[in-house]
Motif scaffolding. Structure first.
Motif, PDB file in Angstrom:
ATOM      1  N   TRP A 284      52.965  29.174  51.686  1.00 32.30           N
ATOM      2  CA  TRP A 284      53.744  29.213  50.452  1.00 32.30           C
ATOM      3  C   TRP A 284      53.706  30.566  49.754  1.00 32.30           C
ATOM      4  O   TRP A 284      54.692  30.985  49.134  1.00 32.30           O
ATOM      5  N   GLU A 285      52.598  31.285  49.836  1.00 32.21           N
ATOM      6  CA  GLU A 285      52.528  32.604  49.183  1.00 32.21           C
ATOM      7  C   GLU A 285      53.412  33.618  49.910  1.00 32.21           C
ATOM      8  O   GLU A 285      54.042  34.471  49.282  1.00 32.21           O
ATOM      9  N   ARG A 286      53.468  33.497  51.211  1.00 36.35           N
ATOM     10  CA  ARG A 286      54.268  34.438  52.009  1.00 36.35           C
ATOM     11  C   ARG A 286      55.762  34.147  51.870  1.00 36.35           C
ATOM     12  O   ARG A 286      56.584  35.058  51.805  1.00 36.35           O
ATOM     13  N   ASP A 287      56.123  32.877  51.813  1.00 40.20           N
ATOM     14  CA  ASP A 287      57.534  32.497  51.784  1.00 40.20           C
ATOM     15  C   ASP A 287      57.711  31.288  50.868  1.00 40.20           C
ATOM     16  O   ASP A 287      57.908  30.167  51.323  1.00 40.20           O
ATOM     17  N   PRO A 288      57.663  31.510  49.533  1.00 42.16           N
ATOM     18  CA  PRO A 288      57.737  30.384  48.596  1.00 42.16           C
ATOM     19  C   PRO A 288      59.053  29.612  48.676  1.00 42.16           C
ATOM     20  O   PRO A 288      59.074  28.405  48.450  1.00 42.16           O
ATOM     21  N   ARG A 289      60.152  30.279  48.997  1.00 41.44           N
ATOM     22  CA  ARG A 289      61.444  29.587  49.060  1.00 41.44           C
ATOM     23  C   ARG A 289      61.430  28.519  50.155  1.00 41.44           C
ATOM     24  O   ARG A 289      61.811  27.363  49.918  1.00 41.44           O
ATOM     25  N   THR A 290      60.975  28.891  51.342  1.00 38.47           N
ATOM     26  CA  THR A 290      60.908  27.921  52.443  1.00 38.47           C
ATOM     27  C   THR A 290      59.909  26.817  52.126  1.00 38.47           C
ATOM     28  O   THR A 290      60.154  25.637  52.397  1.00 38.47           O
ATOM     29  N   ALA A 291      58.769  27.201  51.538  1.00 38.60           N
ATOM     30  CA  ALA A 291      57.737  26.205  51.197  1.00 38.60           C
ATOM     31  C   ALA A 291      58.275  25.187  50.194  1.00 38.60           C
ATOM     32  O   ALA A 291      58.028  23.979  50.325  1.00 38.60           O
ATOM     33  N   LYS A 292      59.030  25.660  49.217  1.00 36.30           N
ATOM     34  CA  LYS A 292      59.545  24.749  48.197  1.00 36.30           C
ATOM     35  C   LYS A 292      60.596  23.806  48.785  1.00 36.30           C
ATOM     36  O   LYS A 292      60.650  22.625  48.422  1.00 36.30           O
ATOM     37  N   ARG A 293      61.414  24.306  49.704  1.00 39.58           N
ATOM     38  CA  ARG A 293      62.399  23.434  50.348  1.00 39.58           C
ATOM     39  C   ARG A 293      61.695  22.379  51.205  1.00 39.58           C
ATOM     40  O   ARG A 293      62.107  21.214  51.237  1.00 39.58           O
ATOM     41  N   THR A 294      60.622  22.776  51.862  1.00 43.30           N
ATOM     42  CA  THR A 294      59.844  21.812  52.647  1.00 43.30           C
ATOM     43  C   THR A 294      59.232  20.755  51.732  1.00 43.30           C
ATOM     44  O   THR A 294      59.253  19.554  52.032  1.00 43.30           O
ATOM     45  N   ALA A 314      71.450  19.139  52.372  1.00 44.06           N
ATOM     46  CA  ALA A 314      72.805  19.589  52.705  1.00 44.06           C
ATOM     47  C   ALA A 314      73.693  19.574  51.458  1.00 44.06           C
ATOM     48  O   ALA A 314      74.501  20.490  51.247  1.00 44.06           O
ATOM     49  N   HIS A 315      73.534  18.540  50.639  1.00 50.48           N
ATOM     50  CA  HIS A 315      74.291  18.441  49.394  1.00 50.48           C
ATOM     51  C   HIS A 315      73.957  19.611  48.473  1.00 50.48           C
ATOM     52  O   HIS A 315      74.859  20.241  47.886  1.00 50.48           O
ATOM     53  N   PHE A 316      72.671  19.916  48.345  1.00 50.67           N
ATOM     54  CA  PHE A 316      72.238  21.028  47.495  1.00 50.67           C
ATOM     55  C   PHE A 316      72.814  22.343  47.998  1.00 50.67           C
ATOM     56  O   PHE A 316      73.332  23.153  47.216  1.00 50.67           O
ATOM     57  N   ASP A 317      72.722  22.579  49.303  1.00 54.10           N
ATOM     58  CA  ASP A 317      73.221  23.832  49.866  1.00 54.10           C
ATOM     59  C   ASP A 317      74.724  23.977  49.655  1.00 54.10           C
ATOM     60  O   ASP A 317      75.227  25.070  49.371  1.00 54.10           O
ATOM     61  N   ARG A 318      75.446  22.870  49.796  1.00 54.99           N
ATOM     62  CA  ARG A 318      76.895  22.940  49.613  1.00 54.99           C
ATOM     63  C   ARG A 318      77.238  23.337  48.175  1.00 54.99           C
ATOM     64  O   ARG A 318      78.108  24.173  47.938  1.00 54.99           O
ATOM     65  N   LEU A 319      76.508  22.749  47.208  1.00 52.96           N
ATOM     66  CA  LEU A 319      76.808  23.027  45.805  1.00 52.96           C
ATOM     67  C   LEU A 319      76.326  24.391  45.343  1.00 52.96           C
ATOM     68  O   LEU A 319      77.058  25.124  44.676  1.00 52.96           O
ATOM     69  N   VAL A 321      74.332  26.906  47.300  1.00 54.31           N
ATOM     70  CA  VAL A 321      74.269  28.046  48.221  1.00 54.31           C
ATOM     71  C   VAL A 321      75.684  28.483  48.598  1.00 54.31           C
ATOM     72  O   VAL A 321      76.043  29.659  48.513  1.00 54.31           O
ATOM     73  N   HIS A 322      76.496  27.508  48.992  1.00 50.81           N
ATOM     74  CA  HIS A 322      77.863  27.824  49.418  1.00 50.81           C
ATOM     75  C   HIS A 322      78.872  27.674  48.296  1.00 50.81           C
ATOM     76  O   HIS A 322      80.061  27.973  48.490  1.00 50.81           O
ATOM     77  N   LYS A 323      78.403  27.199  47.101  1.00 47.51           N
ATOM     78  CA  LYS A 323      79.250  27.079  45.914  1.00 47.51           C
ATOM     79  C   LYS A 323      80.475  26.199  46.143  1.00 47.51           C
ATOM     80  O   LYS A 323      81.579  26.507  45.688  1.00 47.51           O
ATOM     81  N   LYS A 324      80.315  25.099  46.846  1.00 43.42           N
ATOM     82  CA  LYS A 324      81.417  24.193  47.115  1.00 43.42           C
ATOM     83  C   LYS A 324      81.142  22.834  46.470  1.00 43.42           C
ATOM     84  O   LYS A 324      80.004  22.483  46.192  1.00 43.42           O
ATOM     85  N   ALA A 325      82.226  22.073  46.272  1.00 47.86           N
ATOM     86  CA  ALA A 325      82.082  20.732  45.702  1.00 47.86           C
ATOM     87  C   ALA A 325      81.532  19.785  46.751  1.00 47.86           C
ATOM     88  O   ALA A 325      81.636  20.039  47.958  1.00 47.86           O
ATOM     89  N   PRO A 326      80.927  18.675  46.337  1.00 46.53           N
ATOM     90  CA  PRO A 326      80.432  17.683  47.309  1.00 46.53           C
ATOM     91  C   PRO A 326      81.567  17.152  48.175  1.00 46.53           C
ATOM     92  O   PRO A 326      82.745  17.199  47.794  1.00 46.53           O
ATOM     93  N   ASP A 327      81.210  16.664  49.356  1.00 52.09           N
ATOM     94  CA  ASP A 327      82.213  16.124  50.276  1.00 52.09           C
ATOM     95  C   ASP A 327      82.914  14.900  49.696  1.00 52.09           C
ATOM     96  O   ASP A 327      84.114  14.712  49.893  1.00 52.09           O
TER      97      ASP A 327
END
Length: 405
Positions: A284-294, A314-319, A321-327
């Motif tokens: 987590w100290e080396r890569d907090p972003r990946t650790a938090k997603r895990t 996937a829903h979070f990433d769409r909204l 990360v990719h700035k798109k609306a839910p499916d």
């Protein structure tokens, strides 16, 4: 049954605890359990004053599950009778009392939610009204004789209220005594609780001793810090993640915690044998972003399922990360062909009031088909062709006009 060795059990039981009263007595109880092949009786009291459990409750529930996995008996006490008194722990004023029906209803919900962590088939559930409700007034007087007012005022919250002139009702002094009678009735070997329950747990230990019962070992667990990284988790503070939160909301709220909480949350909220927990603590100290997603995936999977966790990510990433609306967004049709945006937001439930709707617009948090709207007097044309409205970061709506036509 064959229990794990003494040291194996001590390692599991002592992990993440704040205090064990006392370690020597715990060791003696475990040794006796192994030698007699008899499981220890481990009690956890559940206050049903609120029906919704959050991750803060899971810290002590996780410890109870560890006792189950070690082969011991888990006893969950639903305090339907003590809830009618109101637990004063950490409170600056008298708590409201529940009716018997409210306490029972909340208690049933508590057990259902707690079963997401506990093995329900190996959990004994009890309601303390079954024995406390049978006590006579003479019994209560005898019970009250076991503790002095001076001893009660040693309790931090009582002392603070007494010194500040805040009222303390006599019935509040009865709460720790009533809870202690649970331990007398059940003759349990161990009682678990948060650090704010230490006084109550110790009263149970004292009363067991006075009734000729070998005193329980008291184990206190830390209070989980909420999502903002400051105060303890509490629904009233708006920093809680609840067991019944929808999977996407749960995932997003876990991701919102500051990096400084990743290690603590992983240790307290994930099973000690979890592979995800191991990966988080190692990196987590080396890569907090990946650790938090895990961490978010592991928590959602625990309260929902692995598939739900994957879909939430996937829903979070769409909204975000990719700035798109839910499916999939439910369509709401209006009979009107146009509506003021403020009225539309209130009608959809995107804002609790028109004033809140105006604030959302002023904060540049409202858009239609990805076009931001900043005019609080804007009027939205509602056509047969659906449009996508976004309010805030996570609320999406499909809207259309012309009724069914």
């Amino acid at each position: 049954m064959a229990f794990p060795s003494l040291q194996e059990q001590l390692d599991v039981i002592s992990a993440n605890t704040v205090e064990i009263i006392s370690p020597a007595e715990l060791e003696t109880k475990i040794k006796g359990s192994i030698e007699s092949a008899t499981p220890l009786r481990v009690k956890l009291g559940a206050d049903p004053s609120r029906p919704d459990l959050h991750l803060g409750h899971s810290v002590v529930l996780q410890k109870l599950r560890e006792f189950q996995d070690l082969g011991h008996e888990a006893i969950l006490i639903i305090g339907d009778f003590t809830a009618m008194i109101g637990d004063p722990s950490g409170k600056s004023r008298t708590r409201p009392q529940l009716s018997h029906d409210e306490a029972r209803e909340n208690g049933a919900s508590y057990f259902e939610q707690a079963s997401k962590i506990l093995d329900p088939e190996k959990t004994t559930i009890c309601y303390n009204a079954d024995w406390l409700g049978r006590m006579s007034f003479a019994d209560v007087i005898r019970l009250s004789s076991h503790y002095t007012v001076a001893r009660m005022l040693e309790r931090d919250d009582f002392e603070r209220r007494y010194r500040s002139g805040e009222p303390i009702s006599i019935h509040e002094f009865l709460y720790p005594l009533a809870q202690a009678m649970d331990s007398v009735h059940l003759k349990n070997d161990i009682e678990l609780g948060g650090t704010d329950q230490k006084f109550n747990l110790l009263v149970g230990r004292d009363l067991q001793r006075e009734h000729g019962i070998t005193p329980q070992v008291c184990i206190t667990m830390p209070l989980l810090v909420g999502t903002a990284g400051e105060d303890k988790m509490s629904k009233s503070l708006g920093n809680a993640v609840c067991f019944n939160d929808p999977a996407p909301d749960m995932y997003g709220r876990v991701l919102s915690i500051p990096d400084t909480l990743i290690e603590n949350w992983s240790r307290l909220l994930l099973p000690h044998e979890s592979e995800g927990r191991r990966r988080i603590l190692e990196g987590w100290e080396r890569d907090p972003r990946t650790a938090k997603r895990t961490l978010a995936r592991e928590i959602v999977a625990r309260y929902w399922s692995a598939d739900e966790a994957e879909a939430a990510e996937a829903h979070f990433d769409r909204l975000f990360v990719h700035k798109k609306a839910p499916d999939e967004i439910e369509l709401t049709r209006f009979d009107e062909r146009e509506l003021p945006l403020v009225d539309l937001l209130a009608a959809l439930g995107a804002a609790s009031s028109k004033n809140e709707a105006r604030r959302l617009i002023q904060q540049k948090a409202v858009s239609i088909d990805e076009e931001r709207i900043e005019d609080i007097k804007a009027v939205v044309a509602l056509t047969a062709e659906p449009k996508t409205l976004k309010a805030g970061k996570r609320k999406f709506y499909r809207i259309a006009g012309g009724g069914e036509g």
